[in-house]
Design a protein around this motif. Structure first.
Motif, PDB file in Angstrom:
ATOM      1  N   THR A 183      -0.248  24.930  16.238  1.00 16.50           N
ATOM      2  CA  THR A 183      -0.443  23.926  16.006  1.00 16.50           C
ATOM      3  C   THR A 183      -2.426  23.728  16.414  1.00 16.50           C
ATOM      4  OG1 THR A 183       0.098  22.716  17.940  1.00 16.50           O
ATOM      5  CG2 THR A 183       0.709  22.673  15.300  1.00 16.50           C
ATOM      6  N   PHE A 184      -3.340  23.680  16.396  1.00 12.39           N
ATOM      7  CA  PHE A 184      -4.173  24.553  17.719  1.00 12.39           C
ATOM      8  C   PHE A 184      -5.097  22.980  17.715  1.00 12.39           C
ATOM      9  CE2 PHE A 184      -9.714  25.113  18.643  1.00 12.39           C
ATOM     10  CZ  PHE A 184      -9.142  26.230  19.396  1.00 12.39           C
ATOM     11  N   GLN A 185      -4.543  22.970  19.148  1.00  9.55           N
ATOM     12  CA  GLN A 185      -5.592  21.383  20.311  1.00  9.55           C
ATOM     13  C   GLN A 185      -6.214  21.774  21.058  1.00  9.55           C
ATOM     14  OE1 GLN A 185      -1.818  19.226  21.028  1.00  9.55           O
ATOM     15  NE2 GLN A 185      -2.780  17.423  19.829  1.00  9.55           N
ATOM     16  N   ILE A 186      -7.720  21.516  20.659  1.00 10.85           N
ATOM     17  CA  ILE A 186      -9.228  21.606  21.645  1.00 10.85           C
ATOM     18  C   ILE A 186      -8.333  21.632  22.388  1.00 10.85           C
ATOM     19  CG2 ILE A 186     -10.322  19.919  21.511  1.00 10.85           C
ATOM     20  CD1 ILE A 186     -11.489  23.897  21.258  1.00 10.85           C
ATOM     21  N   GLU A 187      -8.010  20.364  23.184  1.00  7.65           N
ATOM     22  CA  GLU A 187      -7.669  20.015  24.871  1.00  7.65           C
ATOM     23  C   GLU A 187      -6.697  21.234  25.315  1.00  7.65           C
ATOM     24  OE1 GLU A 187      -7.502  18.203  22.109  1.00  7.65           O
ATOM     25  OE2 GLU A 187      -8.532  15.885  22.460  1.00  7.65           O
ATOM     26  N   GLN A 188      -5.542  21.389  24.450  1.00  2.00           N
ATOM     27  CA  GLN A 188      -5.049  22.334  24.817  1.00  2.00           C
ATOM     28  C   GLN A 188      -5.145  23.428  25.013  1.00  2.00           C
ATOM     29  OE1 GLN A 188      -1.456  21.271  25.783  1.00  2.00           O
ATOM     30  NE2 GLN A 188      -1.820  19.611  25.589  1.00  2.00           N
ATOM     31  N   TYR A 189      -6.066  24.167  24.646  1.00  2.00           N
ATOM     32  CA  TYR A 189      -6.666  25.459  24.026  1.00  2.00           C
ATOM     33  C   TYR A 189      -7.420  25.316  25.318  1.00  2.00           C
ATOM     34  CZ  TYR A 189      -9.751  29.704  22.857  1.00  2.00           C
ATOM     35  OH  TYR A 189     -10.567  30.934  23.627  1.00  2.00           O
ATOM     36  N   LEU A 190      -8.760  24.274  25.972  1.00  3.70           N
ATOM     37  CA  LEU A 190      -9.581  24.388  26.866  1.00  3.70           C
ATOM     38  C   LEU A 190      -9.009  24.533  28.297  1.00  3.70           C
ATOM     39  CD1 LEU A 190     -12.444  22.501  25.897  1.00  3.70           C
ATOM     40  CD2 LEU A 190     -12.311  24.766  25.751  1.00  3.70           C
ATOM     41  N   MET A 191      -7.529  23.847  27.803  1.00  5.99           N
ATOM     42  CA  MET A 191      -6.896  23.672  29.331  1.00  5.99           C
ATOM     43  C   MET A 191      -6.230  25.485  30.272  1.00  5.99           C
ATOM     44  SD  MET A 191      -3.616  20.997  28.774  1.00  5.99           S
ATOM     45  CE  MET A 191      -2.528  21.806  29.940  1.00  5.99           C
ATOM     46  N   HIS A 192      -5.893  26.323  29.336  1.00  5.81           N
ATOM     47  CA  HIS A 192      -5.523  27.743  29.426  1.00  5.81           C
ATOM     48  C   HIS A 192      -6.518  28.249  29.508  1.00  5.81           C
ATOM     49  CE1 HIS A 192      -1.514  25.914  29.116  1.00  5.81           C
ATOM     50  NE2 HIS A 192      -1.898  25.192  28.183  1.00  5.81           N
ATOM     51  N   LEU A 193      -8.111  28.014  28.982  1.00  8.27           N
ATOM     52  CA  LEU A 193      -9.531  28.933  29.162  1.00  8.27           C
ATOM     53  C   LEU A 193      -9.388  29.476  30.696  1.00  8.27           C
ATOM     54  CD1 LEU A 193     -10.594  30.350  26.821  1.00  8.27           C
ATOM     55  CD2 LEU A 193     -12.038  28.835  26.695  1.00  8.27           C
ATOM     56  N   GLU A 194      -9.620  30.838  30.303  1.00  8.52           N
ATOM     57  CA  GLU A 194     -10.787  31.058  31.810  1.00  8.52           C
ATOM     58  C   GLU A 194     -11.551  30.794  31.781  1.00  8.52           C
ATOM     59  OE1 GLU A 194      -9.781  35.542  32.701  1.00  8.52           O
ATOM     60  OE2 GLU A 194      -8.662  35.836  30.701  1.00  8.52           O
ATOM     61  N   PRO A 195     -11.757  30.763  32.969  1.00  7.86           N
ATOM     62  CA  PRO A 195     -13.482  29.720  33.309  1.00  7.86           C
ATOM     63  C   PRO A 195     -14.365  30.898  33.028  1.00  7.86           C
ATOM     64  CG  PRO A 195     -11.935  29.459  35.402  1.00  7.86           C
ATOM     65  CD  PRO A 195     -10.641  30.059  34.357  1.00  7.86           C
ATOM     66  N   LYS A 196     -14.369  31.764  32.795  1.00  6.20           N
ATOM     67  CA  LYS A 196     -15.649  32.784  32.358  1.00  6.20           C
ATOM     68  C   LYS A 196     -16.179  32.599  30.507  1.00  6.20           C
ATOM     69  CE  LYS A 196     -12.729  36.933  31.489  1.00  6.20           C
ATOM     70  NZ  LYS A 196     -12.604  38.371  31.219  1.00  6.20           N
ATOM     71  N   PHE A 197     -15.096  31.811  30.176  1.00  7.61           N
ATOM     72  CA  PHE A 197     -15.437  31.172  28.359  1.00  7.61           C
ATOM     73  C   PHE A 197     -15.953  30.083  28.781  1.00  7.61           C
ATOM     74  CE2 PHE A 197     -11.467  34.459  27.741  1.00  7.61           C
ATOM     75  CZ  PHE A 197     -12.722  35.621  27.834  1.00  7.61           C
ATOM     76  N   SER A 198     -15.335  29.166  29.758  1.00 10.12           N
ATOM     77  CA  SER A 198     -15.365  27.947  29.068  1.00 10.12           C
ATOM     78  C   SER A 198     -16.789  27.766  28.828  1.00 10.12           C
ATOM     79  CB  SER A 198     -14.914  27.393  30.432  1.00 10.12           C
ATOM     80  OG  SER A 198     -15.792  27.127  31.492  1.00 10.12           O
ATOM     81  N   GLN A 199     -18.432  27.806  29.453  1.00 11.21           N
ATOM     82  CA  GLN A 199     -19.630  27.456  29.249  1.00 11.21           C
ATOM     83  C   GLN A 199     -19.736  27.913  28.027  1.00 11.21           C
ATOM     84  OE1 GLN A 199     -22.149  28.013  32.816  1.00 11.21           O
ATOM     85  NE2 GLN A 199     -23.757  28.449  31.319  1.00 11.21           N
ATOM     86  N   GLU A 200     -19.822  28.720  27.055  1.00 14.41           N
ATOM     87  CA  GLU A 200     -19.842  29.475  25.996  1.00 14.41           C
ATOM     88  C   GLU A 200     -18.954  28.668  25.506  1.00 14.41           C
ATOM     89  OE1 GLU A 200     -22.773  31.085  23.321  1.00 14.41           O
ATOM     90  OE2 GLU A 200     -22.458  31.662  25.425  1.00 14.41           O
ATOM     91  N   VAL A 201     -17.803  27.858  25.451  1.00 16.07           N
ATOM     92  CA  VAL A 201     -17.041  28.055  23.916  1.00 16.07           C
ATOM     93  C   VAL A 201     -17.602  26.628  24.148  1.00 16.07           C
ATOM     94  CG1 VAL A 201     -14.645  27.087  24.055  1.00 16.07           C
ATOM     95  CG2 VAL A 201     -15.047  29.182  24.479  1.00 16.07           C
ATOM     96  N   THR A 202     -18.046  25.661  25.193  1.00 19.39           N
ATOM     97  CA  THR A 202     -17.985  24.282  25.109  1.00 19.39           C
ATOM     98  C   THR A 202     -19.566  24.122  23.965  1.00 19.39           C
ATOM     99  OG1 THR A 202     -17.197  24.487  27.281  1.00 19.39           O
ATOM    100  CG2 THR A 202     -18.889  22.127  26.740  1.00 19.39           C
ATOM    101  N   SER A 203     -20.366  25.217  24.830  1.00 20.54           N
ATOM    102  CA  SER A 203     -21.753  25.832  23.868  1.00 20.54           C
ATOM    103  C   SER A 203     -21.373  25.434  22.099  1.00 20.54           C
ATOM    104  CB  SER A 203     -22.987  26.513  24.226  1.00 20.54           C
ATOM    105  OG  SER A 203     -22.638  26.407  25.371  1.00 20.54           O
ATOM    106  N   LEU A 204     -20.553  25.611  22.109  1.00 24.73           N
ATOM    107  CA  LEU A 204     -20.231  26.124  20.448  1.00 24.73           C
ATOM    108  C   LEU A 204     -19.857  25.253  20.048  1.00 24.73           C
ATOM    109  CD1 LEU A 204     -19.139  30.265  20.890  1.00 24.73           C
ATOM    110  CD2 LEU A 204     -21.421  29.086  19.681  1.00 24.73           C
ATOM    111  N   LEU A 205     -18.941  23.866  21.445  1.00 23.18           N
ATOM    112  CA  LEU A 205     -18.158  23.132  20.242  1.00 23.18           C
ATOM    113  C   LEU A 205     -19.146  22.088  20.382  1.00 23.18           C
ATOM    114  CD1 LEU A 205     -14.909  23.610  22.657  1.00 23.18           C
ATOM    115  CD2 LEU A 205     -15.078  23.452  20.017  1.00 23.18           C
ATOM    116  N   MET A 206     -19.515  21.913  20.941  1.00 18.03           N
ATOM    117  CA  MET A 206     -21.463  20.868  21.397  1.00 18.03           C
ATOM    118  C   MET A 206     -22.130  21.033  20.560  1.00 18.03           C
ATOM    119  SD  MET A 206     -20.087  18.284  23.261  1.00 18.03           S
ATOM    120  CE  MET A 206     -21.639  17.809  23.868  1.00 18.03           C
TER     121      MET A 206
END
Length: 658
Positions: free
Chosen positions: A547-570
């Motif tokens: 399964t893929f839950q965005i909350e679970q994925y973001l928990m383990h995401l490296e900080p260097k990716f989080s800004q770009e990933v959030t931009s795409l999700l929003m």
């Protein structure tokens, strides 16, 4: 270390809108919330929070992430600090595993300063409540001021013993390092001797909006005329006097709820008002009001009521802060107390209902306040009256909103009995002067603003098509990666006559599988290094998790990716894309299926890459008369046929990228 099970529980329990709502006023905007950016100075909301996706995005600064990311950005927490803060907020018990020596050694310097400050707060508070000297001097003083035990506990009031190094020795004995006792200003080292900076004083811990101890204010109780009555922590990496407000931690929820903030000068003013039942009050701690302090309030409300005591001499100097408040686009009122009274003394002897009534009846608009205050000085002197009117118009010129400015001009005209036209002319001169000075100081900013107005014609010429397509692929994986969709496969089969023909078959794939197989088939690797890393990270995650839950994925995401990933999700929350179709960028329409969206994006990317190959082949064609260009020309024609097939599948006219 905090256990993984505790971290998982925190992420499962914490609600991003609740966490951010403690720091920023959020208003419902459809299924999301919006508010003013806490990371930049703005007047139009560009800060979005998605309860469904449990993420936030600040479009003005580009920052984004989940609840933990917000606390790390806004409060400068480390990751463990943010987890501890959320655990405390949601009453989650923290399970600890033993820290290694290396982990202890790597503790952040700022974190060490926070830990020392927290220890100091507890030490001073315990000394006040339980030590003989603390009870006899500090506790007695606060009780004489009328503070209850509950109030003393709420504001963590304390006492620092008269002994030269009492606190310093205690802190060192508990394992806190001298370098952090010095850097926070708690200890002074002089000629190899330790001196407690705040010895013999009652203590007022100064907290951030999240409750972290930033520094201290301290009042001496003795009769030493050489010593300063009030003493503050020195500036440090965690304490910047001009950027903090005393009482903001205790007041933030009441300010947002009441949609108004009372601003006073002293610590005891805040505490007495709070104890009286009016909790939406903060203090500038005796410093001249700053823009940073005003912006701190601006995150919670647009309305400030400044409370002054009846000292006329102090009033004249204090009203300079009103212009700063107006410049920030806020609404300001002023309330004064009877002569000889200050907010502390007045609140102490006034019942709650009467105090509320007094504030309501005596809070004046800043124009009325300035007029009443300065008219006494002008009296019958026409020159002074003219200066007074000019002073009032100057304040009005600071207001960014033109409609508000005009209303205040009308009010000023009525109060001062002078024509609106004269006031408007003066206002126009002042506004023009401000504009001219702004242009001189920041010509580059002005040019940038002019460029923004022409984005439709200029910016699109510089669009990096491949970058946008690769970004779309990441966006699709994040939004739809685990969804099962029906895709069309084109297979080559022999018919009865032995001829090869295309056969279309429909087959179900997970979206991430379809993208992965398509890129593998074309032997394509994303060119952007960041997108390539995120793509590989996502594909690995999909392969390893059912399964893929965005909350679970973001928990383990490296900080260097989080800004770009959030931009795409929003992306849906951001402003609509301008003419992307004209740039061959696919934008998913509401009535468009996910499978169609995925297929069109992949086809468009193939089209772009094939087009790039054609350009390279064209460069290899020789212009010499005897040159043999048959092979490259043949390849170019084959690739054109391929692009033509892409065009038919996409249902568009064939176009070029260059």
């Amino acid at each position: 270390m905090i256990s993984k099970s505790t971290i998982d529980t925190v992420f499962e329990t914490a609600r991003v809108e609740e966490v951010i709502g403690d720091f920023v006023v959020l208003k419902r905007a459809g299924s999301n919330y919006k508010g003013l950016s806490p990371f930049s100075d703005e007047r139009s909301p560009s800060f979005m929070v998605s309860p469904v996706k449990q993420i936030w995005k600040d479009f003005s600064s580009g920052k984004g992430g989940n609840s933990v990311a917000f606390l790390m950005e806004h409060e400068h927490f480390t990751y463990p600090e943010a987890i501890r803060y959320l655990a405390k907020k949601y009453n989650i018990e923290i399970e600890e595993t033993e820290q290694t020596d290396e982990e202890k050694a790597n503790t952040d310097v700022r974190e060490s300063m926070y830990l020392v400050s927290e220890f100091a707060k507890n030490y001073f508070h315990e000394t006040l409540l339980h030590a003989e000297e603390g009870k006899a001097i500090g506790y007695s003083y606060f009780r004489e001021r009328g503070f209850t035990n509950e109030t003393i506990k709420k504001f963590a009031l304390g006492y620092s013993p008269e002994v030269w190094d009492s606190f310093s020795k205690e802190a060192l004995g508990k394992g806190y390092k001298l370098e952090f006792l010095e850097s926070t200003g708690l200890t002074i080292v002089k000629e190899e001797k330790l001196i407690d900076r705040f010895r013999g004083r009652v203590m007022f811990p100064i907290q951030s909006m999240s409750g972290r101890i930033l520094g201290f204010g301290a009042r001496i109780l003795g009769n030493d005329k050489k010593a300063a009555k009030y003493l503050n922590s020195p500036e440090s990496d965690i304490y910047h006097k001009s950027k903090v407000l005393y009482g903001i931690f205790q007041a933030k929820q009441a300010i947002a709820k009441q949609d108004n903030c009372y601003l006073v000068e002293g610590y005891t003013d805040v505490i007495q008002f709070n104890q009286s039942g009016i909790e939406n009050v903060v203090a500038s701690s005796g410093t001249a009001l700053t823009s940073d302090q005003i912006r701190l309030i601006n995150r919670l409300t647009k309305n400030i009521t400044v409370l002054y005591d009846g000292d006329a001499a102090g009033l004249r100097a204090s009203i300079r802060g009103i212009d700063l408040i107006l410049e920030e686009g806020m609404n300001v009122k002023v309330c004064t107390f009877p002569e000889g009274e200050d907010p502390d003394s007045f609140a102490k002897k006034t019942p709650y209902e009467d105090l509320v009534l007094y504030l309501e009846n005596n809070a004046k608009d800043f124009i009325q306040f300035k007029a009443s205050l300065l008219m006494n000085e002008a009296k019958n002197d026409p020159i002074k009256k003219a200066d007074l009117i000019r002073d009032m118009v100057l304040s009005i010129s600071k207001i960014p909103d033109r409609i508000k400015r005009e209303i205040y001009i009308q009010e000023c005209s009525r109060i001062m009995d002078i024509s609106e036209q004269v006031l408007l002319n003066t206002l126009a001169q002042l506004v023009q002067k401000d504009i001219s000075e702004t242009v001189k100081k920041g010509k580059q900013e002005q040019k940038a603003f002019e460029v923004v107005k022409n984005t439709d014609s200029i910016a699109l010429e510089k669009v990096d098509v491949l970058y946008e397509l690769e970004k779309k692929i990441i966006e699709i994986l994040l939004s739809y990666g685990n969804k099962i969709e029906e895709f069309e496969d084109i297979l080559l089969k022999s018919n009865k006559e032995g001829e090869i023909e295309n056969i279309t078959e429909k087959k179900e794939y997970k979206v991430y599988q379809r993208i992965y197989l398509s890129l593998q088939e074309d032997e394509v690797e994303l060119s952007n290094p960041l997108f390539r890393e995120i793509y590989n990270n996502l594909i690995n995650y999909f392969h390893q998790n059912e399964t893929f839950q965005i909350e679970q994925y973001l928990m383990h995401l490296e900080p260097k990716f989080s800004q770009e990933v959030t931009s795409l999700l929003m992306i849906e929350e951001q402003q609509a894309l301008h003419n992307w179709e004209g740039q061959q960028i696919i934008v998913k329409l509401k009535d468009q299926s996910i499978a169609q969206y995925v297929s069109e994006t992949i086809l468009t990317m193939r089209w772009f890459l094939v087009d790039a190959i054609i350009e390279e082949l064209k460069k290899s064609i020789s212009l010499e008369p005897d040159a043999d260009n048959s092979e490259p020309l043949s390849m170019v024609m084959d690739y054109y046929k391929l692009i033509n097939s892409f065009s038919k599948k996409l249902g568009r006219v064939m176009s070029r990228y260059n």
